[in-house]
Design a protein around this motif. Structure first.
Motif, PDB file in Angstrom:
ATOM      1  N   ALA A   1      11.769  49.850  73.202  1.00  0.00           N
ATOM      2  CA  ALA A   1      12.222  49.757  71.812  1.00  0.00           C
ATOM      3  C   ALA A   1      11.595  48.543  71.126  1.00  0.00           C
ATOM      4  O   ALA A   1      11.038  48.650  70.032  1.00  0.00           O
ATOM      5  CB  ALA A   1      13.741  49.673  71.759  1.00  0.00           C
ATOM      6  N   LEU A   2      11.673  47.385  71.784  1.00  0.00           N
ATOM      7  CA  LEU A   2      11.117  46.174  71.176  1.00  0.00           C
ATOM      8  C   LEU A   2       9.613  46.296  70.995  1.00  0.00           C
ATOM      9  O   LEU A   2       9.061  45.919  69.958  1.00  0.00           O
ATOM     10  CB  LEU A   2      11.464  44.959  72.035  1.00  0.00           C
TER      11      LEU A   2
ATOM     12  N   GLY B   1      10.052  58.611  70.902  1.00  0.00           N
ATOM     13  CA  GLY B   1       9.006  57.677  71.293  1.00  0.00           C
ATOM     14  C   GLY B   1       9.513  56.664  72.305  1.00  0.00           C
ATOM     15  O   GLY B   1       8.838  56.351  73.294  1.00  0.00           O
ATOM     16  N   ILE B   2      10.698  56.136  72.061  1.00  0.00           N
ATOM     17  CA  ILE B   2      11.266  55.161  72.996  1.00  0.00           C
ATOM     18  C   ILE B   2      11.461  55.809  74.369  1.00  0.00           C
ATOM     19  O   ILE B   2      11.082  55.254  75.406  1.00  0.00           O
ATOM     20  CB  ILE B   2      12.616  54.632  72.469  1.00  0.00           C
ATOM     21  N   ALA B   3      12.022  57.029  74.348  1.00  0.00           N
ATOM     22  CA  ALA B   3      12.277  57.712  75.620  1.00  0.00           C
ATOM     23  C   ALA B   3      10.975  57.938  76.380  1.00  0.00           C
ATOM     24  O   ALA B   3      10.884  57.660  77.583  1.00  0.00           O
ATOM     25  CB  ALA B   3      12.981  59.038  75.354  1.00  0.00           C
ATOM     26  N   ALA B   4       9.968  58.401  75.662  1.00  0.00           N
ATOM     27  CA  ALA B   4       8.696  58.684  76.320  1.00  0.00           C
ATOM     28  C   ALA B   4       8.121  57.405  76.912  1.00  0.00           C
ATOM     29  O   ALA B   4       7.706  57.359  78.071  1.00  0.00           O
ATOM     30  CB  ALA B   4       7.719  59.306  75.323  1.00  0.00           C
ATOM     31  N   ARG B   5       8.094  56.355  76.095  1.00  0.00           N
ATOM     32  CA  ARG B   5       7.510  55.094  76.546  1.00  0.00           C
ATOM     33  C   ARG B   5       8.289  54.517  77.715  1.00  0.00           C
ATOM     34  O   ARG B   5       7.715  53.897  78.609  1.00  0.00           O
ATOM     35  CB  ARG B   5       7.521  54.116  75.380  1.00  0.00           C
ATOM     36  N   ALA B   6       9.598  54.711  77.691  1.00  0.00           N
ATOM     37  CA  ALA B   6      10.416  54.141  78.766  1.00  0.00           C
ATOM     38  C   ALA B   6      10.433  55.055  79.990  1.00  0.00           C
ATOM     39  O   ALA B   6      10.977  54.687  81.033  1.00  0.00           O
ATOM     40  CB  ALA B   6      11.840  53.918  78.261  1.00  0.00           C
ATOM     41  N   GLY B   7       9.853  56.227  79.862  1.00  0.00           N
ATOM     42  CA  GLY B   7       9.862  57.170  80.977  1.00  0.00           C
ATOM     43  C   GLY B   7      11.277  57.650  81.286  1.00  0.00           C
ATOM     44  O   GLY B   7      11.708  57.693  82.440  1.00  0.00           O
ATOM     45  N   VAL B   8      11.963  58.011  80.248  1.00  0.00           N
ATOM     46  CA  VAL B   8      13.398  58.271  80.318  1.00  0.00           C
ATOM     47  C   VAL B   8      13.702  59.537  79.523  1.00  0.00           C
ATOM     48  O   VAL B   8      12.957  59.875  78.603  1.00  0.00           O
ATOM     49  CB  VAL B   8      14.083  57.022  79.700  1.00  0.00           C
ATOM     50  N   GLY B   9      14.709  60.256  79.894  1.00  0.00           N
ATOM     51  CA  GLY B   9      15.079  61.425  79.104  1.00  0.00           C
ATOM     52  C   GLY B   9      15.780  61.009  77.822  1.00  0.00           C
ATOM     53  O   GLY B   9      16.456  59.987  77.777  1.00  0.00           O
ATOM     54  N   LYS B  10      15.602  61.843  76.771  1.00  0.00           N
ATOM     55  CA  LYS B  10      16.263  61.493  75.503  1.00  0.00           C
ATOM     56  C   LYS B  10      17.763  61.361  75.689  1.00  0.00           C
ATOM     57  O   LYS B  10      18.411  60.495  75.100  1.00  0.00           O
ATOM     58  CB  LYS B  10      16.008  62.599  74.468  1.00  0.00           C
ATOM     59  N   GLN B  11      18.308  62.236  76.511  1.00  0.00           N
ATOM     60  CA  GLN B  11      19.746  62.265  76.668  1.00  0.00           C
ATOM     61  C   GLN B  11      20.278  60.938  77.199  1.00  0.00           C
ATOM     62  O   GLN B  11      21.404  60.537  76.904  1.00  0.00           O
ATOM     63  CB  GLN B  11      20.140  63.414  77.587  1.00  0.00           C
ATOM     64  N   THR B  12      19.464  60.286  77.997  1.00  0.00           N
ATOM     65  CA  THR B  12      19.889  59.010  78.550  1.00  0.00           C
ATOM     66  C   THR B  12      20.093  57.982  77.442  1.00  0.00           C
ATOM     67  O   THR B  12      20.960  57.107  77.543  1.00  0.00           O
ATOM     68  CB  THR B  12      18.846  58.509  79.562  1.00  0.00           C
ATOM     69  N   ILE B  13      19.311  58.115  76.396  1.00  0.00           N
ATOM     70  CA  ILE B  13      19.527  57.215  75.261  1.00  0.00           C
ATOM     71  C   ILE B  13      20.777  57.644  74.501  1.00  0.00           C
ATOM     72  O   ILE B  13      21.654  56.822  74.214  1.00  0.00           O
ATOM     73  CB  ILE B  13      18.287  57.197  74.341  1.00  0.00           C
TER      74      ILE B  13
ATOM     75  N   TRP C   1      23.891  55.086  73.561  1.00  0.00           N
ATOM     76  CA  TRP C   1      23.837  54.503  72.222  1.00  0.00           C
ATOM     77  C   TRP C   1      23.991  55.596  71.191  1.00  0.00           C
ATOM     78  O   TRP C   1      23.717  56.763  71.475  1.00  0.00           O
ATOM     79  CB  TRP C   1      22.494  53.799  71.991  1.00  0.00           C
ATOM     80  N   SER C   2      24.379  55.202  69.999  1.00  0.00           N
ATOM     81  CA  SER C   2      24.632  56.236  69.002  1.00  0.00           C
ATOM     82  C   SER C   2      23.547  56.317  67.940  1.00  0.00           C
ATOM     83  O   SER C   2      23.604  57.188  67.084  1.00  0.00           O
ATOM     84  CB  SER C   2      25.981  55.990  68.333  1.00  0.00           C
ATOM     85  N   SER C   3      22.592  55.416  67.971  1.00  0.00           N
ATOM     86  CA  SER C   3      21.543  55.460  66.964  1.00  0.00           C
ATOM     87  C   SER C   3      20.407  54.533  67.362  1.00  0.00           C
ATOM     88  O   SER C   3      20.562  53.655  68.208  1.00  0.00           O
ATOM     89  CB  SER C   3      22.078  55.021  65.599  1.00  0.00           C
ATOM     90  N   LYS C   4      19.303  54.745  66.715  1.00  0.00           N
ATOM     91  CA  LYS C   4      18.135  53.907  66.936  1.00  0.00           C
ATOM     92  C   LYS C   4      18.470  52.446  66.662  1.00  0.00           C
ATOM     93  O   LYS C   4      18.073  51.548  67.418  1.00  0.00           O
ATOM     94  CB  LYS C   4      17.015  54.381  65.997  1.00  0.00           C
ATOM     95  N   ALA C   5      19.231  52.220  65.593  1.00  0.00           N
ATOM     96  CA  ALA C   5      19.570  50.848  65.228  1.00  0.00           C
ATOM     97  C   ALA C   5      20.397  50.191  66.330  1.00  0.00           C
ATOM     98  O   ALA C   5      20.203  49.006  66.646  1.00  0.00           O
ATOM     99  CB  ALA C   5      20.332  50.830  63.912  1.00  0.00           C
ATOM    100  N   ASP C   6      21.289  50.956  66.931  1.00  0.00           N
ATOM    101  CA  ASP C   6      22.108  50.392  67.999  1.00  0.00           C
ATOM    102  C   ASP C   6      21.263  49.985  69.195  1.00  0.00           C
ATOM    103  O   ASP C   6      21.476  48.943  69.805  1.00  0.00           O
ATOM    104  CB  ASP C   6      23.158  51.417  68.450  1.00  0.00           C
ATOM    105  N   VAL C   7      20.344  50.844  69.540  1.00  0.00           N
ATOM    106  CA  VAL C   7      19.458  50.514  70.659  1.00  0.00           C
ATOM    107  C   VAL C   7      18.752  49.195  70.382  1.00  0.00           C
ATOM    108  O   VAL C   7      18.747  48.281  71.202  1.00  0.00           O
ATOM    109  CB  VAL C   7      18.404  51.620  70.871  1.00  0.00           C
ATOM    110  N   LEU C   8      18.173  49.117  69.179  1.00  0.00           N
ATOM    111  CA  LEU C   8      17.405  47.932  68.857  1.00  0.00           C
ATOM    112  C   LEU C   8      18.292  46.697  68.809  1.00  0.00           C
ATOM    113  O   LEU C   8      17.900  45.620  69.279  1.00  0.00           O
ATOM    114  CB  LEU C   8      16.692  48.129  67.519  1.00  0.00           C
ATOM    115  N   LEU C   9      19.483  46.856  68.266  1.00  0.00           N
ATOM    116  CA  LEU C   9      20.385  45.714  68.201  1.00  0.00           C
ATOM    117  C   LEU C   9      20.667  45.169  69.605  1.00  0.00           C
ATOM    118  O   LEU C   9      20.530  43.970  69.861  1.00  0.00           O
ATOM    119  CB  LEU C   9      21.696  46.131  67.527  1.00  0.00           C
ATOM    120  N   GLU C  10      21.013  46.057  70.512  1.00  0.00           N
ATOM    121  CA  GLU C  10      21.296  45.590  71.870  1.00  0.00           C
ATOM    122  C   GLU C  10      20.059  45.006  72.526  1.00  0.00           C
ATOM    123  O   GLU C  10      20.126  43.991  73.216  1.00  0.00           O
ATOM    124  CB  GLU C  10      21.828  46.747  72.721  1.00  0.00           C
TER     125      GLU C  10
END
Lengths: 204, 204, 204, 204
Positions: free
Chosen positions: B24-25, B40-52, B56-65
């Motif tokens: 994300a960062l 994009g974050i999921a792909a880059r992190a090698g993670v399923g979308k569902q895991t995000i 978290w409930s939104s892109k902003a939340d991910v970035l905030l954390e």
DNA sequence: TAATAAACGAGACGGTACGTCGAGTCTTAGG
DNA sequence: CCTAAGACTCGACGTACCGTCTCGTTTATTA
């Protein structure tokens, strides 16, 4: 390489432009900036999408122009409530009492920030401008700076009258009482009552 | 009625969380906030979308954390460069010379604002927070206020030492020199040199 | 260079595929091929547009597959009305009387051409195939040629029985009575009664 | 009720019409019928869109007229290579040898089908005509039938000379050797060599 | 020979559909 | 039962053309 032949602005539909401004401002106020879409604006304005893309390059641009237009109208109305349509030439009044004059204007500013018609688009543009430098520059240049220059002018007059120390740069001084207000408002960081707005002046 | 059964956080994958923070960062810095997508974050992190979406409930939340995490690491590193991993307990130094102490910290703040690793996410979050009140509140509560409280504490100490007039509210006083700095930075409204950062103190 | 990572066909939704076939055929019959749109098919099938684009590359492709599917079903039903679902293995009957056998099949063909369920998609595909060579080839290979091979087989049997001159190429002979029929039908160039269909045989 | 006042064809610009014909035929040959657009034709012809809409009701109509015009020119050129511009009155030659005469004309037909200038628009119109009955009828009436009548006339002459059985309907007989050729060509269903074109005559 | 009215080029307009992207949900297989 | 993978429905994107509608600008009679 040409850029797709620019549209002929003399044939532009004034009616459509107004409808787009109105729709954009209304939608941003009603559903928020993120949920406002170009398609939504077009539909609400009764306009084809292409008519928007022909004249603006992004949702933010539409909103910026719409807001500038709104501000211009508001300024005119404030300056000459009796004669709408003329060029506004607003100035901060100079009664000789600097503090009273500033209070008056700050109060007007706070009123505008709290007016629901202004709040949503204003926030949206401020936010967008923080992330999109081009828009930020336009925002500052077309909306913010002209406003701040009024303060600079009034402060300079006060310096000439001896009401303010001559070694102070008015541009910087005004930021001291304008920025905290803006900050609080933008960040929902606290109430932005009239009292707070004037705190910046108190330490005088 | 099923309530979608909240996920069991004890079984959460630490590795995935870290990968998501990093992705994300990195993406926000590289392509900007708007163009950063959950996919994009999921792909880059090698993670399923569902895991995000599970955590978290939104892109902003991910970035905030992610950003809080980054800040915590940076604070730790600043406080105890030798022992990474412990709880930071940073404080503004109190050498007795208020102005010197504040200068020191303001300089550190300016440095952080100009660090490219911090700038993009910081701007993005600030912008998002202006338009999304819930996020704005979290942002202020978790990142901004703790920082400001350090100043309040130091200013109060100065008052007790008689270095600052006792009738001044430290909370408001600090906004006088912090807000203009923030404003300039957020709005690309001018250079935010060390000199400017300290102007707020000069009129003393 | 990879081609966007092909979709995993084992996870394909059978329900969606069927719905798309049905919607495509229905729309072509109801509003015509030109006015049938991918969006319209998706909406009617209750399916996202992307699901269509994921599996087919054009409107013509969708219709071709839908029509092949329809024909396969019809062929099965004709061959084994009692047991739907099995692989059809239709053959032109061989009663020993060539003319009677061909008449029977030509009549069935005419019936199909006049069946409104078949007419619109059949015309659309034929037209598209004349202008788009790839589609034309698929159309011929998957629908037309198998059908014609049945005739070839029957004619060859007739040659062995001495019912047809041995120096005639069956492939060419069959075109003599199939093509005029097709032509008339495709060009609305005249009535395609049973009688006309059999004219090709008369000069024998 | 106003009827939009039909345009005055006496004031029509001949130059524009020619330019539109040329642009339409060129585009269909270059990019195909589907990708040929009214806007594209107008742009290429250096003509306003309205000029096209004023005189034709659809892309297919434009192409049909353009193709009729092209065919007329070609026919004139074939009949009177020395005097372009006169009304063609072509006829199939009657040397007394029916088979030789027909061969000659079929060869000419095959040549035209393979001429790249004719192929693309011819295919496009044929395809369109299969799906659009009105256009199909015009196509048959204005281009196909006149051509076929030449054959009918020659066959009838042959019947009078006793070269053909009197109980044969010439209209149907000619379809026996013309249709298979057309079919093959339209469906890319095989080579349309001179030899094939004449197969229809062989069984005589 | 000037006026005048239509056709003309240009292109803005309200729309529809395109083909793509990403959101957020759901299903499958694997550990 | 969390996870990676990815197909699904949905909605918006920005583009291309549609067919209609002004705009001046030729052009070619008619006054």
């Amino acid at each position: 390489m040409a850029k797709k032949t620019a549209p002929d602005s003399t044939r532009r539909s004034e009616k459509s432009r107004r409808a787009i401004y109105d729709a954009a401002l209304a939608l941003v106020s009603e559903v928020g900036y993120q949920k406002t879409t170009i398609e939504g604006i077009a539909a609400r304005a009764g306009v084809g999408k292409q008519t928007i893309y022909r004249w603006w390059s992004s949702k933010a641009d539409v909103l910026l122009e719409a807001f500038i237009d709104l501000s211009a109208q508001a300024a005119e109305a404030a300056a000459h409530p009796e004669a709408i349509g003329e060029q506004a030439e607003y100035e901060i009044p100079d009664t000789g009492d600097l503090e009273a004059d500033l209070k008056l204007v700050l109060r007007a500013t706070v009123d505008e920030l709290l007016d629901p018609k202004f709040e949503a688009p204003w926030r949206a543009l401020a936010a967008e401008g923080m992330v999109n430098q081009r828009l930020g520059a336009e925002l500052v240049g077309k909306l913010l700076e002209p406003q701040l220059q009024l303060y600079v002018k009034r402060l300079r007059a006060a310096q000439e009258q001896g009401a303010v120390r001559p070694d102070i740069d008015p541009r910087i001084a005004l930021e001291l009482f304008v920025s905290p207000l803006a900050q609080r408002w933008l960040q929902y960081a606290g109430p932005i009552s009239y009292e707070y707005a004037l705190h910046g002046l108190a330490p005088r």
